[in-house]
Write a protein that holds these residues in place. Sequence first.
Motif, PDB file in Angstrom:
ATOM      1  N   ARG A 104       0.831  -1.211   0.000  1.00 44.57           N
ATOM      2  CA  ARG A 104       0.000   0.000   0.000  1.00 44.57           C
ATOM      3  C   ARG A 104       0.864   1.260   0.000  1.00 44.57           C
ATOM      4  O   ARG A 104       1.973   1.272   0.522  1.00 44.57           O
ATOM      5  CB  ARG A 104      -0.877   0.035   1.258  1.00 44.57           C
ATOM      6  N   GLU A 142      -5.686  -6.558  -1.178  1.00 42.16           N
ATOM      7  CA  GLU A 142      -6.123  -6.027  -2.474  1.00 42.16           C
ATOM      8  C   GLU A 142      -7.173  -6.936  -3.101  1.00 42.16           C
ATOM      9  O   GLU A 142      -7.090  -8.166  -3.021  1.00 42.16           O
ATOM     10  CB  GLU A 142      -4.924  -5.874  -3.420  1.00 42.16           C
ATOM     11  N   ALA A 144      -7.548  -7.565  -6.108  1.00 37.73           N
ATOM     12  CA  ALA A 144      -6.921  -8.418  -7.125  1.00 37.73           C
ATOM     13  C   ALA A 144      -6.466  -9.734  -6.506  1.00 37.73           C
ATOM     14  O   ALA A 144      -6.552 -10.801  -7.129  1.00 37.73           O
ATOM     15  CB  ALA A 144      -5.727  -7.696  -7.739  1.00 37.73           C
ATOM     16  N   ARG A 165     -16.476  -5.638  -1.550  1.00 38.72           N
ATOM     17  CA  ARG A 165     -15.207  -5.110  -2.038  1.00 38.72           C
ATOM     18  C   ARG A 165     -14.790  -3.839  -1.291  1.00 38.72           C
ATOM     19  O   ARG A 165     -13.631  -3.699  -0.886  1.00 38.72           O
ATOM     20  CB  ARG A 165     -15.304  -4.833  -3.544  1.00 38.72           C
ATOM     21  N   ASP A 166     -15.722  -2.919  -1.124  1.00 40.62           N
ATOM     22  CA  ASP A 166     -15.367  -1.639  -0.498  1.00 40.62           C
ATOM     23  C   ASP A 166     -14.866  -1.813   0.930  1.00 40.62           C
ATOM     24  O   ASP A 166     -13.925  -1.143   1.360  1.00 40.62           O
ATOM     25  CB  ASP A 166     -16.577  -0.696  -0.497  1.00 40.62           C
ATOM     26  N   GLU A 169     -11.358  -4.109   1.234  1.00 39.15           N
ATOM     27  CA  GLU A 169     -10.055  -3.467   1.004  1.00 39.15           C
ATOM     28  C   GLU A 169      -9.515  -2.817   2.276  1.00 39.15           C
ATOM     29  O   GLU A 169      -8.345  -2.468   2.345  1.00 39.15           O
ATOM     30  CB  GLU A 169     -10.169  -2.436  -0.119  1.00 39.15           C
ATOM     31  N   HIS A 170     -10.374  -2.657   3.277  1.00 41.12           N
ATOM     32  CA  HIS A 170      -9.926  -2.087   4.554  1.00 41.12           C
ATOM     33  C   HIS A 170      -9.580  -3.164   5.584  1.00 41.12           C
ATOM     34  O   HIS A 170      -8.816  -2.904   6.491  1.00 41.12           O
ATOM     35  CB  HIS A 170     -11.000  -1.157   5.126  1.00 41.12           C
ATOM     36  N   PRO A 206      -2.564   3.692   5.662  1.00 43.87           N
ATOM     37  CA  PRO A 206      -2.783   2.820   4.496  1.00 43.87           C
ATOM     38  C   PRO A 206      -4.185   2.218   4.392  1.00 43.87           C
ATOM     39  O   PRO A 206      -4.339   1.111   3.874  1.00 43.87           O
ATOM     40  CB  PRO A 206      -1.721   1.733   4.682  1.00 43.87           C
ATOM     41  N   ALA A 207      -5.183   2.912   4.859  1.00 38.59           N
ATOM     42  CA  ALA A 207      -6.593   2.510   4.642  1.00 38.59           C
ATOM     43  C   ALA A 207      -6.914   1.165   5.293  1.00 38.59           C
ATOM     44  O   ALA A 207      -7.584   0.320   4.704  1.00 38.59           O
ATOM     45  CB  ALA A 207      -6.924   2.480   3.158  1.00 38.59           C
TER      46      ALA A 207
ATOM     47  N   ALA B  67       5.589   3.880  -5.034  1.00 37.48           N
ATOM     48  CA  ALA B  67       4.403   3.033  -4.827  1.00 37.48           C
ATOM     49  C   ALA B  67       4.328   1.926  -5.871  1.00 37.48           C
ATOM     50  O   ALA B  67       3.567   0.963  -5.705  1.00 37.48           O
ATOM     51  CB  ALA B  67       3.144   3.867  -4.864  1.00 37.48           C
ATOM     52  N   PRO B  74      -5.244  -3.796 -10.897  1.00 41.28           N
ATOM     53  CA  PRO B  74      -6.542  -3.300 -10.442  1.00 41.28           C
ATOM     54  C   PRO B  74      -6.395  -2.058  -9.563  1.00 41.28           C
ATOM     55  O   PRO B  74      -5.461  -1.957  -8.767  1.00 41.28           O
ATOM     56  CB  PRO B  74      -7.110  -4.472  -9.628  1.00 41.28           C
ATOM     57  N   GLY B  76      -7.212   0.238  -6.520  1.00 42.97           N
ATOM     58  CA  GLY B  76      -7.712   0.067  -5.157  1.00 42.97           C
ATOM     59  C   GLY B  76      -8.648   1.209  -4.783  1.00 42.97           C
ATOM     60  O   GLY B  76      -8.228   2.354  -4.701  1.00 42.97           O
ATOM     61  N   ARG B  77      -9.905   0.872  -4.578  1.00 43.85           N
ATOM     62  CA  ARG B  77     -10.870   1.921  -4.224  1.00 43.85           C
ATOM     63  C   ARG B  77     -10.537   2.571  -2.885  1.00 43.85           C
ATOM     64  O   ARG B  77     -10.927   3.692  -2.618  1.00 43.85           O
ATOM     65  CB  ARG B  77     -12.278   1.323  -4.152  1.00 43.85           C
ATOM     66  N   TRP B  78      -9.824   1.830  -2.048  1.00 46.09           N
ATOM     67  CA  TRP B  78      -9.444   2.370  -0.751  1.00 46.09           C
ATOM     68  C   TRP B  78      -8.658   3.661  -0.892  1.00 46.09           C
ATOM     69  O   TRP B  78      -8.619   4.486   0.018  1.00 46.09           O
ATOM     70  CB  TRP B  78      -8.597   1.350   0.018  1.00 46.09           C
ATOM     71  N   SER B  79      -8.005   3.839  -2.058  1.00 45.27           N
ATOM     72  CA  SER B  79      -7.065   4.950  -2.202  1.00 45.27           C
ATOM     73  C   SER B  79      -7.735   6.258  -2.594  1.00 45.27           C
ATOM     74  O   SER B  79      -7.057   7.285  -2.667  1.00 45.27           O
ATOM     75  CB  SER B  79      -5.986   4.585  -3.221  1.00 45.27           C
ATOM     76  N   HIS B  82      -7.222   9.012  -0.173  1.00 47.23           N
ATOM     77  CA  HIS B  82      -5.794   9.302  -0.093  1.00 47.23           C
ATOM     78  C   HIS B  82      -5.339  10.134  -1.291  1.00 47.23           C
ATOM     79  O   HIS B  82      -4.494  11.019  -1.157  1.00 47.23           O
ATOM     80  CB  HIS B  82      -5.012   7.990  -0.013  1.00 47.23           C
ATOM     81  N   ARG B 155     -14.650   4.705  -8.990  1.00 38.19           N
ATOM     82  CA  ARG B 155     -15.203   3.429  -8.511  1.00 38.19           C
ATOM     83  C   ARG B 155     -15.498   2.479  -9.665  1.00 38.19           C
ATOM     84  O   ARG B 155     -15.488   1.260  -9.487  1.00 38.19           O
ATOM     85  CB  ARG B 155     -16.463   3.670  -7.683  1.00 38.19           C
TER      86      ARG B 155
END
Lengths: 422, 220
Positions: A104, A142, A144, A165-166, A169-170, A206-207, B67, B74, B76-79, B82, B155
Amino acid sequence: MRRSSLLALLVAGCAPNVPASLGEEPEDRVALRDAPQLEHLATALDVDAGHTVEDMLRAWASPHAAPDPSAWFDARESAHAGLEPLAGGTPLRVLTYNVGLLDRWYPFFVVKSPHVDERREHAADEILAGGWDLILLQEVWEWADVERFEDAAAEHGYRIHAGTRDVHEHHGLVTLVREGLVEDGTSDHDEVTFEIQRAVEDFPGPAIERAYLTWSFVLAGTDVELHLLNVHATAFPEFPRIRAFQARELGLAARDAPDDAIVLVGGDLNAGPYYRDDAFGEIDGETVSGWWRNAIAHPLLQYYGDLDDMVVLAGQAQDVTLPGALPPFDGDDYRKEAFGDSSLCELLGGTFTATDCNSLYFEQYAGTEFPHRIDHLMVRDPMQRLRVLETALAFEERLDFGGYGWFELSDHYGVSATIEIE
Amino acid sequence: MIAGFAAASVVLTLAGGPAGQPTAGAPLDDRPRRRGSGVAMLWTGGVLTGLGAVGRIAIEGFWVDRADLDADEPFGRWSIPHIAFFTSFQNVLVAPGLPLLGVGALRFGRYRVRAGRLVRSDRRVRRNTVVGATLLGTGLGLWAVTRAVAIPVLRACETNGCAYGYLESTYWISLATAVPGAVLLGLGRGEARPGGRATTATIGPLAVPRGHGLAVTGRF
């Protein structure tokens, strides 16, 4: 006068540091000395007979001695060994494994586990080819990588639950169950983010938000309702109180299952049952201290969840005895090789899941952490319908990654258990 | 956590020049004062905007190099938060830089006419105003629209190439149109009204109960 303003405004929310419900649960109000799982904490904290679990969590004092769970472990091991063997039980192999696929970025920083690109290509097939029936994975951050596990699950005959998914990722959690073990129409999933977090880990970090996955189903061919809880608690020795609150929340969730169900909790608690030294390890010349408080989350989870550590039930817990062989901490020596003498890895092997004996762990944390068993499999079985036959570490060996060298599949070792369910 | 970018502040207060009514081609003063010419403001705006652009390039370099983001991997939606947070660091420079460029150009346009260095031309005024407003409007509009819809677009992106390509291409197109647009518009309006009223612009720290920021306040 006309005024024009361009504003750049950044706001961060404030997270609570104590659970809203602390003190409301009956378990909060029990005296430490009256809870067999926590009695050794009362001794180490040197508190009076009326000191409750809530008092401990609010005061958050440092123990005066190493909390030693040996008596509790011995009692649980003996009780389990005294159970009648099951006749015609269903054998299951269970694995919990932090696969360490962290890769990340966040503003100005990158956090990346060693060899993550090479390891992620092999992790799914390596793990799913191992023959486990129930698999609880952490640090599959991730999406992926989730897709890699989904592909492998289809190939190897597993059902998979990674959350949405949302949210996934956390938390990075993935649970797999072998096809055929789930009675059709009984499956129920959820994902729960812990109330208490180290907020900076999520943003601007890093989420990462700590959480647990749940998956309940009726074990096919039986009337046993199985509840799987897969967890990854907050990392680093500086945050034992956050972990304690997460252990409380997870334990209460485990206790919520019906008494005739079997609850299996697995994951990376980032806390072990025992630390010989309160000060151990160095980071940038500063001694790392506070390890004794890191011995609180493990018993607390068992207490709130009415859970037993499978390694203990199998009579294989060596958390207290093994560190006796650990040389006194010396930063220079410990940074050169594992424990200053890597031949000790043979002697100290088989128990610790987070240890400098793991080359990937050594590369990241050499000489900064007490070797500890932080990955756990636990069970809640009020009806005594489950037997733990044996437990072992998994994926200790180094694999051949071709031109990239030989190294472990993850910076943690996995924990496996062979169990039998009536 | 609140970013501490507002720890230092820059305050610019530039008074307008004499409000005469010059005749085309006739200097008002044989030795016109440089004060109020807008040059300092143009420099300040240019430096801020330039540093903002360099900052953006540095951020892109971080994504590609440290990075190690791959266009085919893919996204990352988390980002998403950020990215918004990270890019705000250089937007803090561009946000005041762009209006300073525009106001500086406005004052420079006035100054050139008043000082007799430029013969006022209605045609040029019209062209600079129209082209400048079009470019500025296009740039700011593109930026605003693409940022307003960024979350659903990102998204929907499956790859880093899609997400970062969307953000960076629209950013650079916006900047590349808005900057010359602000300058041309300023020059056009300055030339059109060489005796216009005084302008002021102030950049300063902003503190509100839940955060800090940077504010550009002015009468333009």
